[in-house]
Motif scaffolding. Structure first.
Motif, PDB file in Angstrom:
ATOM      1  N   THR A   1     -14.790   3.858   5.208  1.00  0.00           N
ATOM      2  CA  THR A   1     -14.761   2.515   5.454  1.00  0.00           C
ATOM      3  C   THR A   1     -13.400   2.135   5.519  1.00  0.00           C
ATOM      4  O   THR A   1     -13.119   1.135   6.361  1.00  0.00           O
ATOM      5  N   ASP A   2     -12.426   2.851   5.123  1.00  0.00           N
ATOM      6  CA  ASP A   2     -11.093   2.595   5.265  1.00  0.00           C
ATOM      7  C   ASP A   2     -10.064   3.698   4.910  1.00  0.00           C
ATOM      8  O   ASP A   2     -10.719   4.871   4.201  1.00  0.00           O
ATOM      9  N   LEU A   3      -8.790   3.529   4.859  1.00  0.00           N
ATOM     10  CA  LEU A   3      -7.764   4.435   4.564  1.00  0.00           C
ATOM     11  C   LEU A   3      -8.057   4.970   3.004  1.00  0.00           C
ATOM     12  O   LEU A   3      -7.807   6.140   2.937  1.00  0.00           O
ATOM     13  N   ASP A   4      -8.260   4.074   2.171  1.00  0.00           N
ATOM     14  CA  ASP A   4      -8.418   4.205   0.706  1.00  0.00           C
ATOM     15  C   ASP A   4      -9.561   5.441   0.459  1.00  0.00           C
ATOM     16  O   ASP A   4      -9.422   6.441  -0.378  1.00  0.00           O
TER      17      ASP A   4
ATOM     18  N   ALA B   1       0.695   3.944   1.326  1.00  0.00           N
ATOM     19  CA  ALA B   1       0.625   4.712   2.832  1.00  0.00           C
ATOM     20  C   ALA B   1       1.931   4.190   3.462  1.00  0.00           C
ATOM     21  O   ALA B   1       2.136   4.585   4.569  1.00  0.00           O
TER      22      ALA B   1
ATOM     23  N   VAL C   1      -8.166   8.783   2.145  1.00  0.00           N
ATOM     24  CA  VAL C   1      -7.171   9.280   1.077  1.00  0.00           C
ATOM     25  C   VAL C   1      -7.682   9.927  -0.170  1.00  0.00           C
ATOM     26  O   VAL C   1      -7.545  11.054  -0.596  1.00  0.00           O
TER      27      VAL C   1
ATOM     28  N   ALA D   1      -3.395  -1.840  10.755  1.00  0.00           N
ATOM     29  CA  ALA D   1      -4.434  -2.094  11.668  1.00  0.00           C
ATOM     30  C   ALA D   1      -5.260  -0.707  11.982  1.00  0.00           C
ATOM     31  O   ALA D   1      -6.455  -0.673  11.785  1.00  0.00           O
ATOM     32  N   VAL D   2      -4.225  -0.062  12.505  1.00  0.00           N
ATOM     33  CA  VAL D   2      -4.907   1.344  13.428  1.00  0.00           C
ATOM     34  C   VAL D   2      -5.207   2.348  11.909  1.00  0.00           C
ATOM     35  O   VAL D   2      -6.319   3.003  12.188  1.00  0.00           O
ATOM     36  N   ALA D   3      -4.513   2.597  10.814  1.00  0.00           N
ATOM     37  CA  ALA D   3      -4.920   3.373   9.952  1.00  0.00           C
ATOM     38  C   ALA D   3      -5.709   2.817   9.112  1.00  0.00           C
ATOM     39  O   ALA D   3      -6.464   3.703   8.053  1.00  0.00           O
ATOM     40  N   GLY D   4      -6.235   1.567   9.158  1.00  0.00           N
ATOM     41  CA  GLY D   4      -7.480   1.252   8.298  1.00  0.00           C
ATOM     42  C   GLY D   4      -7.156   1.011   6.996  1.00  0.00           C
ATOM     43  O   GLY D   4      -7.768   1.286   6.002  1.00  0.00           O
ATOM     44  N   ILE D   5      -5.853   0.429   6.838  1.00  0.00           N
ATOM     45  CA  ILE D   5      -5.549   0.015   5.208  1.00  0.00           C
ATOM     46  C   ILE D   5      -6.322  -1.231   4.923  1.00  0.00           C
ATOM     47  O   ILE D   5      -6.100  -2.249   5.523  1.00  0.00           O
ATOM     48  N   PRO D   6      -6.951  -0.981   3.980  1.00  0.00           N
ATOM     49  CA  PRO D   6      -8.059  -2.433   3.452  1.00  0.00           C
ATOM     50  C   PRO D   6      -7.110  -3.508   3.265  1.00  0.00           C
ATOM     51  O   PRO D   6      -6.111  -3.494   2.411  1.00  0.00           O
TER      52      PRO D   6
ATOM     53  N   MET E   1     -14.666   3.878  10.056  1.00  0.00           N
ATOM     54  CA  MET E   1     -13.549   4.447  10.917  1.00  0.00           C
ATOM     55  C   MET E   1     -13.461   5.918  10.611  1.00  0.00           C
ATOM     56  O   MET E   1     -13.596   6.242   9.859  1.00  0.00           O
TER      57      MET E   1
ATOM     58  N   TYR F   1     -11.468   9.418  10.593  1.00  0.00           N
ATOM     59  CA  TYR F   1     -10.195  10.307  10.150  1.00  0.00           C
ATOM     60  C   TYR F   1      -9.975  11.643  10.535  1.00  0.00           C
ATOM     61  O   TYR F   1     -11.055  12.200  10.137  1.00  0.00           O
TER      62      TYR F   1
ATOM     63  N   HIS G   1       0.920  -1.132  -0.033  1.00  0.00           N
ATOM     64  CA  HIS G   1      -0.051  -0.254   0.102  1.00  0.00           C
ATOM     65  C   HIS G   1       0.964   1.233  -0.115  1.00  0.00           C
ATOM     66  O   HIS G   1       1.852   1.261   0.802  1.00  0.00           O
TER      67      HIS G   1
ATOM     68  N   ARG H   1      -5.146  11.372   9.783  1.00  0.00           N
ATOM     69  CA  ARG H   1      -4.855  10.671  10.882  1.00  0.00           C
ATOM     70  C   ARG H   1      -5.796   9.839  11.415  1.00  0.00           C
ATOM     71  O   ARG H   1      -7.016  10.566  11.297  1.00  0.00           O
ATOM     72  N   PRO H   2      -5.812   8.494  11.617  1.00  0.00           N
ATOM     73  CA  PRO H   2      -6.927   7.861  12.144  1.00  0.00           C
ATOM     74  C   PRO H   2      -7.307   8.368  13.654  1.00  0.00           C
ATOM     75  O   PRO H   2      -6.515   8.873  14.399  1.00  0.00           O
TER      76      PRO H   2
END
Lengths: 402, 112
Positions: B84-87, A118, B90, A163-168, B1, B3, A116, B107-108
């Motif tokens: 739902t997620d970082l993507d 990120a 972003v 896990a924490v940043a929610g990388i899918p 989630m 952010y 990823h 930042r989460p």
């Protein structure tokens, strides 16, 4: 019997470690738990298979065992009944057909998550080597020249961020594939090059890593058939790996390209590589991997070392250095110039190149061919300080004695 | 989630860009997030010269005129988005007009 079990386990480990971890991450959503349960399953296999014999489908046995172990662990740690139930439901559907169709996806899912954008490039490679290829933390640490404790911390930090940043944990949508694929290619190729010329250790080639990288590149090529660089990477790996068995002699000493027994090259792999390369260049979007594959193809198709078309190779390196001016590419370009136009021209080209572990060995070879023996000897000695690979060291020492 | 989007840029540049029409694309950005129901909070800030930085040392409240970090790049806005997620986060960050001349830190949010 014991040997059979150990051999079967070693084979399964080399082939299936990444698949098993990838599936367990999907089922549990927990990277550490997935790794630990996969490890536990291998340990259990050693005991059980010795007693009961090797199962028909070792991977299925290991997946079931690792999954059961995960259920036990989650129950014991009282993470919550809900998580256990969802794990059981998901795994009930885990018959062999489903497993086989889903497994390529699982591995790609793991690969894309490790790669990823990120995450930093080094984090991606470290995590992929550890999680997907099953290298120990100590082995990954050696590759990056840090202590095992430091690498362990780095791996924990990377998994924590995921896990924490929610990388899918998924293969990106078709729309995002083009922007995500280059990072995956970079990691796959690094994985392959580590297998192709191990940084340290007794063997020049780590076949398991090469196979894993080629296998993943194939799966990726099926996923993104229109990307010529994906086909390019696959072609490059196939063409390089085709020479594997000719690259060391019976004593495990490195044999340079010009002295290799070309009859020992894997013709089927070369043909497969050339076919991929033809597919790639048809699209007329030539990138660095295709250029490197074209160079590898020049070697693979030359009937003898003397027939090698070095002039074409130099011009391919000229194109490559324009898009990928890395130290390795510049040093290899100097090698090609040395072959095409003579050792003095090679030495001149080498003068302007940045430092690289191979640079001294190349310099030594060019000096040797110019008859400047004393300077060559000191360059060979310098080269020896730059590699921990024993096959390479043995070759350099042999040259030094000659 | 959830952010936090920490939107920052060169303040002088931000003033020029906002005057030159970035406001319109900013409105579009907000409207899209509101329509999707992902925007939990959003605030825009006055320029950093108006900031006061507060520290408590040895029981004494110490005030400094200005932001805690000196420099041209300063935080100009904050948003909290539910994704739902970082993507997805972003993609939202990349669509903010300031991403084109400044940066957005994603930042989460810690869940207790």
């Amino acid at each position: 019997m014991t040997d059979d079990v150990e051999r079967a386990l070693a084979d399964t480990f080399a082939q299936d470690w990444g698949r098993l971890v990838a599936t367990l991450i999907r089922l549990t959503g927990d990277w550490d738990l997935a790794e630990e349960c996969t490890q536990d399953a291998f340990a259990a296999a050693l005991r059980t298979w010795r007693r009961d014999g090797i199962p028909d489908v070792p991977r299925a046995w290991l997946t079931t065992t690792a999954r059961n172990r995960a259920v036990d662990r989650i129950r014991r740690e009282r993470v919550g009944a809900e998580k256990v139930r969802s794990l059981v439901v998901q795994t009930d559907e885990l018959d062999l057909d489903v497993m086989d169709s889903g497994i390529a996806d699982d591995r790609l899912r793991l690969l894309f998550t490790c790669c990823h954008p990120a995450l930093s490039l080094s984090s991606r490679v470290e995590l992929a080597l550890r999680t997907l290829c099953g290298l120990t933390t100590a082995e990954v640490a050696r590759l990056f020249a840090v202590s095992e404790a430091t690498m362990a911390k780095r791996l924990v930090r990377t998994k924590h961020k995921i896990a924490v940043a929610g990388i899918p944990y998924q293969v990106p949508s078709a729309a995002r594939l083009p922007e995500r694929t280059p990072a995956v290619l970079a990691v796959l190729y690094l994985m392959f090059t580590e297998g192709y010329a191990a940084t340290a250790g007794p063997h020049l080639v780590r076949v398991d890593l090469c196979h894993e990288a080629i296998d993943l590149a194939r799966a990726l090529a099926a996923l993104v058939p229109d990307d010529p660089e994906v086909a390019g990477v696959l072609a490059l790996m196939l063409l390089q790996h085709a020479r594997a068995s000719a690259r060391t002699d019976v004593d495990g000493v490195l044999v340079p390209l010009e002295e290799q027994d070309r009859a020992a090259w894997d013709r089927a792999a070369i043909d497969a590589g050339l076919a991929q390369l033809r597919r790639a260049v048809r699209r007329e979007r030539v990138g660095p991997y295709q250029l490197q594959a074209l160079i590898a193809a020049c070697h693979a198709t030359a009937p003898t070392s003397a027939d090698t078309d070095w002039v074409r190779i130099v011009s391919l390196y000229d194109e490559l250095v324009a898009v990928l001016p890395s130290a390795a590419v510049q040093v290899n370009r100097a090698v090609a110039i040395g072959m095409a136009r003579g050792p003095q021209a090679g030495l001149d080209a080498l003068d302007g190149t940045p430092d690289h572990p191979l640079r001294h060995a190349v310099r030594a070879d060019l000096l040797r061919r110019l008859g400047r023996a004393d300077e060559a000897a000191s360059a060979y000695r310098e080269a020896l300080t730059r590699t921990a690979n024993q096959a390479e060291r043995a070759y350099l020492e042999r040259r030094l004695r000659a | 989630m959830q952010y936090l989007l920490l939107i920052s840029a060169d303040e002088d540049l931000a003033v020029t860009r906002m005057r030159d029409g970035a406001f319109a694309s900013f409105d579009t950005w907000i409207a899209d997030l509101e329509q999707r129901g992902v925007l939990r909070a959003h605030v825009g800030l006055h320029e950093s010269a108006t900031a006061t930085t507060v520290r408590l040392r040895d029981g004494e409240v110490l005030l400094t005129d200005g932001p805690f970090a000196e420099g041209r790049e300063q935080v100009g806005g904050l948003a909290v988005v539910d994704c739902t997620d970082l993507d997805e986060a972003v993609a939202i960050a990349a669509a903010h007009p300031a991403a084109a001349f400044g940066q957005v830190e994603v930042r989460p949010v810690r869940v207790s």
